[in-house]
Design a protein around this motif. Structure first.
Motif, PDB file in Angstrom:
ATOM      1  N   TYR A  66       2.135  10.223   4.434  1.00  0.00           N
ATOM      2  CA  TYR A  66       2.629   9.329   3.216  1.00  0.00           C
ATOM      3  C   TYR A  66       3.216   8.135   3.814  1.00  0.00           C
ATOM      4  O   TYR A  66       4.025   7.290   3.031  1.00  0.00           O
ATOM      5  CB  TYR A  66       4.019  10.049   2.523  1.00  0.00           C
TER       6      TYR A  66
ATOM      7  N   THR B 240      -2.794   7.676   3.322  1.00  0.00           N
ATOM      8  CA  THR B 240      -3.262   6.844   4.809  1.00  0.00           C
ATOM      9  C   THR B 240      -4.063   8.073   5.613  1.00  0.00           C
ATOM     10  O   THR B 240      -4.790   7.649   6.298  1.00  0.00           O
ATOM     11  CB  THR B 240      -1.814   6.823   5.524  1.00  0.00           C
TER      12      THR B 240
ATOM     13  N   SER C 255      -2.888   2.065  -4.137  1.00  0.00           N
ATOM     14  CA  SER C 255      -2.402   3.355  -4.114  1.00  0.00           C
ATOM     15  C   SER C 255      -3.419   4.515  -3.630  1.00  0.00           C
ATOM     16  O   SER C 255      -4.372   4.528  -4.126  1.00  0.00           O
ATOM     17  CB  SER C 255      -2.010   3.741  -5.523  1.00  0.00           C
TER      18      SER C 255
ATOM     19  N   TYR D  65       0.838  -1.256   0.190  1.00  0.00           N
ATOM     20  CA  TYR D  65      -0.007   0.045  -0.125  1.00  0.00           C
ATOM     21  C   TYR D  65       0.867   1.332  -0.148  1.00  0.00           C
ATOM     22  O   TYR D  65       1.785   1.333   0.997  1.00  0.00           O
ATOM     23  CB  TYR D  65      -0.819  -0.128   1.279  1.00  0.00           C
ATOM     24  N   ILE D  66       0.683   2.032  -0.992  1.00  0.00           N
ATOM     25  CA  ILE D  66       1.561   3.276  -1.071  1.00  0.00           C
ATOM     26  C   ILE D  66       0.690   4.509  -0.983  1.00  0.00           C
ATOM     27  O   ILE D  66      -0.536   4.527  -1.723  1.00  0.00           O
ATOM     28  CB  ILE D  66       2.156   3.216  -2.760  1.00  0.00           C
ATOM     29  N   SER D  67       1.164   5.234  -0.086  1.00  0.00           N
ATOM     30  CA  SER D  67       0.520   6.360  -0.214  1.00  0.00           C
ATOM     31  C   SER D  67       1.215   7.663  -1.168  1.00  0.00           C
ATOM     32  O   SER D  67       2.391   8.054  -1.107  1.00  0.00           O
ATOM     33  CB  SER D  67       0.685   7.226   1.324  1.00  0.00           C
TER      34      SER D  67
ATOM     35  N   SER E 101       3.502   4.222   4.244  1.00  0.00           N
ATOM     36  CA  SER E 101       3.373   3.185   3.256  1.00  0.00           C
ATOM     37  C   SER E 101       3.611   1.702   3.840  1.00  0.00           C
ATOM     38  O   SER E 101       4.635   1.736   4.737  1.00  0.00           O
ATOM     39  CB  SER E 101       4.254   3.431   1.971  1.00  0.00           C
TER      40      SER E 101
END
Length: 265
Positions: free
Chosen positions: A256, A169, A166, A8-10, A258
């Motif tokens: 951000y 948070t 994507s 999971y990428i912010s 992740s």
């Protein structure tokens, strides 16, 4: 080549694609060297910027770059990420979802990659030579729905598909603080709760974040940017291990953070 990890990428602000002062940009640029050295066969991205009534996958052969942001520097509208499409993967995603009880999945033969997909991918895999498929979220549903979506997609990892959610948070654009370098307490409280819940394996609490988390409605007045986390989490499995792989802040309230989810043997 089976993969054991999902992510999971912010992706935060769209300026991530050009702004060297954003720490998350450097984190993503170091992806292959420091975070994940495996080269996936293809990539499935679940982006918070594609929100539909029922699950949808794009089935294009070559992606257009979608500039779904407004009022930013001209240079951002000249960037391209012409990754090949993955129509066979899209059909496999549809098959897995429908076999797991999702009654309808739409195939979109025109849509390219929105900035929730191409901005991080441009930094992570700048060669744009790995086939990509995008899957939408359904913000009218809940976290558990998206967790089950992820569980349905778990077999893709065995085929070398890298599953990436994507979003952000925390994502409340009305609270951004352009002249403040400190983090708002409500945003920090939500971010810390999420980190602890994930690292302790309390995935059910994360699925029910709107009831369990402090300041949940403030952090996500609309949950489209959070549900990609649930898909990545579900695809890793209930016994997976979560790891915080990046944390930084922007504009006072934009986390951000992740995460990597690793499937247990």
């Amino acid at each position: 080549m089976g993969l054991k990890e999902t992510f999971y990428i912010s992706h935060g602000s769209p300026t991530l694609c050009i702004d060297e002062t954003i720490p998350a940009r450097h984190f993503l640029k170091s992806w292959k060297e420091k975070v994940y050295g495996e080269r996936p066969k293809s990539i499935l991205v679940i982006s918070g910027h594609w929100d539909t009534d029922v699950p949808a996958v794009n089935t294009v052969d070559t992606h257009d770059t979608i500039y779904d942001f407004y009022g930013f520097p001209d240079a951002m509208y000249k960037l391209k990420y012409p990754a090949p499409g993955a129509p066979a993967l899209a059909k496999k995603v549809k098959e897995l979802l429908m076999a797991s009880g999702f009654k309808r999945v739409v195939e979109d033969g025109k849509r390219g990659l929105d900035h929730g997909a191409w901005v991080p991918l441009m930094l992570m895999y700048p060669e744009a030579d790995i086939p990509v498929c995008q899957l939408s979220v359904q913000s009218e549903k809940d976290g558990t729905y998206h967790y089950h979506m992820g569980k349905a997609l778990a077999p893709l990892k065995e085929e070398g598909v890298l599953i990436i959610g994507s979003g952000s948070t925390t994502h409340n654009l009305r609270t951004l603080q352009f002249n403040n370098t400190s983090v708002a307490p409500w945003a920090q409280a939500f971010d810390t709760w999420l980190r602890d819940a994930l690292l302790e394996g309390r995935y059910d609490d994360v699925n029910q974040f709107q009831e369990k988390a402090p300041n949940a409605r403030m952090a996500h007045p609309w949950p489209d940017h959070f549900y990609p986390l649930h898909v990545a989490m579900g695809a890793a499995g209930e016994n997976s291990k979560a790891e915080l792989i990046h944390e930084s802040w922007g504009l006072g309230t934009l986390s951000y953070a992740s995460y990597q989810f690793s499937t247990s043997d």
